[in-house]
Design an enzyme around this catalytic site. Structure first.
Site, PDB file in Angstrom:
ATOM      1  N   LYS A  40      27.277 -37.406  72.163  1.00  0.00           N
ATOM      2  CA  LYS A  40      27.610 -37.064  73.549  1.00  0.00           C
ATOM      3  C   LYS A  40      26.326 -36.944  74.373  1.00  0.00           C
ATOM      4  O   LYS A  40      25.233 -36.818  73.807  1.00  0.00           O
ATOM      5  CB  LYS A  40      28.408 -35.755  73.580  1.00  0.00           C
ATOM      6  CG  LYS A  40      27.676 -34.545  73.011  1.00  0.00           C
ATOM      7  CD  LYS A  40      28.645 -33.369  72.788  1.00  0.00           C
ATOM      8  CE  LYS A  40      27.917 -32.151  72.252  1.00  0.00           C
ATOM      9  NZ  LYS A  40      28.859 -31.087  71.834  1.00  0.00           N
ATOM     10  N   ARG A 144      36.943 -21.394  74.409  1.00  0.00           N
ATOM     11  CA  ARG A 144      36.655 -22.541  75.277  1.00  0.00           C
ATOM     12  C   ARG A 144      37.904 -23.395  75.451  1.00  0.00           C
ATOM     13  O   ARG A 144      38.524 -23.354  76.504  1.00  0.00           O
ATOM     14  CB  ARG A 144      35.485 -23.327  74.674  1.00  0.00           C
ATOM     15  CG  ARG A 144      34.870 -24.312  75.619  1.00  0.00           C
ATOM     16  CD  ARG A 144      33.510 -24.791  75.144  1.00  0.00           C
ATOM     17  NE  ARG A 144      33.553 -25.589  73.911  1.00  0.00           N
ATOM     18  CZ  ARG A 144      32.461 -26.131  73.349  1.00  0.00           C
ATOM     19  NH1 ARG A 144      31.278 -25.957  73.890  1.00  0.00           N
ATOM     20  NH2 ARG A 144      32.565 -26.841  72.242  1.00  0.00           N
ATOM     21  N   HIS A 175      35.875 -24.773  66.446  1.00  0.00           N
ATOM     22  CA  HIS A 175      34.434 -24.762  66.742  1.00  0.00           C
ATOM     23  C   HIS A 175      33.960 -23.317  66.699  1.00  0.00           C
ATOM     24  O   HIS A 175      34.598 -22.435  67.266  1.00  0.00           O
ATOM     25  CB  HIS A 175      34.212 -25.378  68.132  1.00  0.00           C
ATOM     26  CG  HIS A 175      32.784 -25.687  68.451  1.00  0.00           C
ATOM     27  ND1 HIS A 175      32.014 -26.517  67.662  1.00  0.00           N
ATOM     28  CD2 HIS A 175      31.982 -25.299  69.465  1.00  0.00           C
ATOM     29  CE1 HIS A 175      30.793 -26.621  68.200  1.00  0.00           C
ATOM     30  NE2 HIS A 175      30.751 -25.893  69.280  1.00  0.00           N
ATOM     31  N   ARG A 228      30.880 -32.627  62.208  1.00  0.00           N
ATOM     32  CA  ARG A 228      30.521 -33.152  63.529  1.00  0.00           C
ATOM     33  C   ARG A 228      29.051 -32.811  63.724  1.00  0.00           C
ATOM     34  O   ARG A 228      28.703 -31.714  64.129  1.00  0.00           O
ATOM     35  CB  ARG A 228      31.382 -32.488  64.617  1.00  0.00           C
ATOM     36  CG  ARG A 228      32.885 -32.518  64.327  1.00  0.00           C
ATOM     37  CD  ARG A 228      33.698 -31.903  65.470  1.00  0.00           C
ATOM     38  NE  ARG A 228      33.381 -30.522  65.740  1.00  0.00           N
ATOM     39  CZ  ARG A 228      34.018 -29.465  65.226  1.00  0.00           C
ATOM     40  NH1 ARG A 228      35.038 -29.641  64.406  1.00  0.00           N
ATOM     41  NH2 ARG A 228      33.642 -28.242  65.547  1.00  0.00           N
ATOM     42  N   TYR A 277       1.885 -27.129  95.433  1.00  0.00           N
ATOM     43  CA  TYR A 277       2.609 -26.330  96.434  1.00  0.00           C
ATOM     44  C   TYR A 277       2.318 -24.845  96.294  1.00  0.00           C
ATOM     45  O   TYR A 277       2.330 -24.307  95.179  1.00  0.00           O
ATOM     46  CB  TYR A 277       4.117 -26.540  96.278  1.00  0.00           C
ATOM     47  CG  TYR A 277       4.570 -27.922  96.660  1.00  0.00           C
ATOM     48  CD1 TYR A 277       4.446 -28.383  97.977  1.00  0.00           C
ATOM     49  CD2 TYR A 277       5.118 -28.780  95.708  1.00  0.00           C
ATOM     50  CE1 TYR A 277       4.863 -29.656  98.324  1.00  0.00           C
ATOM     51  CE2 TYR A 277       5.538 -30.061  96.048  1.00  0.00           C
ATOM     52  CZ  TYR A 277       5.399 -30.488  97.356  1.00  0.00           C
ATOM     53  OH  TYR A 277       5.809 -31.740  97.694  1.00  0.00           O
ATOM     54  N   CYS A 323       5.665 -30.447  90.527  1.00  0.00           N
ATOM     55  CA  CYS A 323       6.357 -31.033  91.681  1.00  0.00           C
ATOM     56  C   CYS A 323       7.525 -31.889  91.196  1.00  0.00           C
ATOM     57  O   CYS A 323       7.779 -32.011  90.003  1.00  0.00           O
ATOM     58  CB  CYS A 323       5.403 -31.906  92.491  1.00  0.00           C
ATOM     59  SG  CYS A 323       3.860 -31.120  92.930  1.00  0.00           S
ATOM     60  N   MET A 324       8.206 -32.520  92.121  1.00  0.00           N
ATOM     61  CA  MET A 324       9.360 -33.344  91.764  1.00  0.00           C
ATOM     62  C   MET A 324       8.941 -34.520  90.869  1.00  0.00           C
ATOM     63  O   MET A 324       9.619 -34.819  89.882  1.00  0.00           O
ATOM     64  CB  MET A 324      10.035 -33.869  93.034  1.00  0.00           C
ATOM     65  CG  MET A 324      11.350 -34.568  92.762  1.00  0.00           C
ATOM     66  SD  MET A 324      12.099 -35.278  94.243  1.00  0.00           S
ATOM     67  CE  MET A 324      12.587 -33.829  95.151  1.00  0.00           C
ATOM     68  N   ASP A 325       7.808 -35.141  91.210  1.00  0.00           N
ATOM     69  CA  ASP A 325       7.430 -36.375  90.515  1.00  0.00           C
ATOM     70  C   ASP A 325       6.029 -36.366  89.942  1.00  0.00           C
ATOM     71  O   ASP A 325       5.572 -37.397  89.434  1.00  0.00           O
ATOM     72  CB  ASP A 325       7.519 -37.561  91.481  1.00  0.00           C
ATOM     73  CG  ASP A 325       8.738 -37.480  92.357  1.00  0.00           C
ATOM     74  OD1 ASP A 325       9.852 -37.561  91.804  1.00  0.00           O
ATOM     75  OD2 ASP A 325       8.590 -37.266  93.571  1.00  0.00           O
TER      76      ASP A 325
HETATM   77  C1  LIG Z   1      28.631 -30.632  70.641  1.00  0.00           C
HETATM   78  C2  LIG Z   1      29.612 -30.291  69.617  1.00  0.00           C
HETATM   79  C3  LIG Z   1      29.301 -30.456  68.257  1.00  0.00           C
HETATM   80  C4  LIG Z   1      27.923 -30.796  67.767  1.00  0.00           C
HETATM   81  O1  LIG Z   1      27.145 -29.634  67.789  1.00  0.00           O
HETATM   82  P1  LIG Z   1      25.692 -29.582  67.147  1.00  0.00           P
HETATM   83  O2  LIG Z   1      25.330 -28.149  67.240  1.00  0.00           O
HETATM   84  O3  LIG Z   1      24.829 -30.418  68.039  1.00  0.00           O
HETATM   85  O4  LIG Z   1      25.787 -30.118  65.789  1.00  0.00           O
HETATM   86  C5  LIG Z   1      30.307 -30.252  67.340  1.00  0.00           C
HETATM   87  N1  LIG Z   1      31.544 -29.884  67.732  1.00  0.00           N
HETATM   88  C6  LIG Z   1      31.868 -29.690  69.017  1.00  0.00           C
HETATM   89  C7  LIG Z   1      33.254 -29.279  69.366  1.00  0.00           C
HETATM   90  C8  LIG Z   1      30.917 -29.871  70.002  1.00  0.00           C
HETATM   91  O5  LIG Z   1      31.242 -29.662  71.278  1.00  0.00           O
END
Ligand SMILES: *Cc1c(COP(=O)(O)O)cnc(C)c1O
Length: 382
Positions: A40, A144, A175, A228, A277, A323-325
């Protein structure tokens, strides 16, 4: 966003490190447990497609993303393995997910009912015998998304039993909120809550999964058909609270990301000359100041003022506001324009590791990596 290809500043990604991290992780999993690579947010800033390809070549058997668009990006690049969207997708997009073989997270009965209406209304002849693959999210304490109440979850179970022609329950998952903590009280409470709801399900999903990186690394006994795996794949220890000793990794992980630039301007300042700045920094003596061509618009935050980056073998303080850049560093001696500067090192022990940058910015390394903007090209190394 425009990618600044003509500026010598880039995020370097060592794909060899990612490959090694995936291989070691797969090797440490119990037999039969699969690894889904979490890519992601553009692979935590590393680049979703290149990371996904390397992960697949080294043993990952599927992917997780946050939103449907990220899943479609992988499909567009011809990535064929299973993909799970971890966030809530609008029920009106169920058909698009189905057509593209993308699995969606479901956290409520009403979502299922709406998706059913949508799928039936679409009336697609090509979709006969195709089902929408779903993973039921259980909110065991993360607070969540996901099912919380027994009644609603049982009703969803009934609904799914009646609508097996439309939905395939591919997974059930949860999770954890504190898998990276040495105190396991809340973790164990969540395990109990998850098991309780899990046992109400009479449909048998292919995958039960509970493990992000921290759970997989620090709670190996926790049963999962797949993990995951996100932050660990990028070589970072998920346990990284500032001021708290990290939980030790059970095996080595290698960071993959570095951020490098070079001096584009070098000058000598004399006493009383201000920098940037607000003139928050004033030279007290004759000294050399170098300018770098990136700033907070690239994700190198304003609060990095005072941090030390590596210029050749010297640790040079960022002086004046970022700064920004652009931003400035104080050099120990006159260095030529074009001198290489390493802002973030792909070395967990370096004083400018991603972790050290995050500590300095009072956040976590996940956030620093994700903040690196598309303006920074990604250069892939092996
Ligand atoms: C982002 C996410 C993960 C991965 O988490 P890590 O800590 O980067 O391994 C796994 N499960 C869910 C639901 C997530 O949102």
């Amino acid at each position: 966003m425009v990618q600044a290809m003509k500026r010598k500043t880039a995020v370097h990604v060592n794909l060899g490190a990612i490959a090694a991290n995936v291989r070691s992780t797969v090797d440490h999993l119990p037999k039969g447990t699969q690894m889904f690579a979490v890519v992601k947010a553009n692979g935590y800033g590393h680049g979703a497609v290149p990371v996904a390809r390397v992960a697949a070549a080294n043993g990952a058997t599927g992917f997780c993303v946050a939103v449907l668009d990220e899943a479609l990006e992988l499909r567009k690049h011809d990535i064929k393995l299973p993909i799970l969207v971890l966030g809530i997708t609008a029920s009106s997009l169920a058909l698009e997910a189905l057509v593209n073989d993308i699995s969606l997270t479901v956290g409520s009965l009403s979502w299922l009912q709406e998706a059913k209406q949508g799928l039936l209304a679409a009336n697609e002849p090509n979709l006969v015998n195709k089902k929408l693959r779903i993973h039921l999210a259980i909110d065991s304490g993360m607070g969540r998304i996901g099912f919380i109440e027994d009644d609603e979850f049982s009703a969803a179970n009934e609904f799914l039993l009646k609508n097996q022609d439309l939905f395939e329950v591919e997974g059930i998952y949860t999770h954890f909120a504190s898998a990276d903590s040495a105190d396991e009280t809340y973790f164990n409470y969540q395990v109990k809550r998850f098991n309780h709801l899990h046992d109400l399900l009479t449909v048998r999903p292919k995958y039960t999964h509970v493990a992000n990186s921290a759970t997989s690394l620090f709670h190996a006994a926790c049963h999962s058909d797949l993990i995951r795996f996100g932050i660990g794949m990028y070589g970072l220890n998920p346990s990284s609270t500032k001021g708290v000793t990290d939980l030790p990794l059970p095996y080595e992980l290698q960071p993959a990301l570095s951020l490098r630039s070079e001096l584009v301007f070098v000058k000598q300042n004399h006493p009383g000359m201000g920098v940037s700045y607000g003139s928050t920094y004033n030279s007290q003596e004759d000294e050399w100041i170098g300018t770098l061509p990136l700033g907070y618009a690239d994700g190198w935050q304003r609060r990095m003022q005072g941090f030390k980056v590596r210029v050749l073998d010297e640790w040079c303080e960022i002086v004046g506001r970022v700064c920004m850049d652009q931003f400035m560093v104080r050099l120990p001696y006159e260095m030529p324009v074009g001198t290489e500067v390493e802002l973030i090192a792909a070395d967990s022990t370096a004083p400018n590791s991603l972790r050290a940058v995050a500590d300095y910015a009072e956040t976590i390394h996940y956030e620093i990596a994700c903040l690196l903007q598309d303006r920074l090209p990604r250069i892939y190394e092996n």
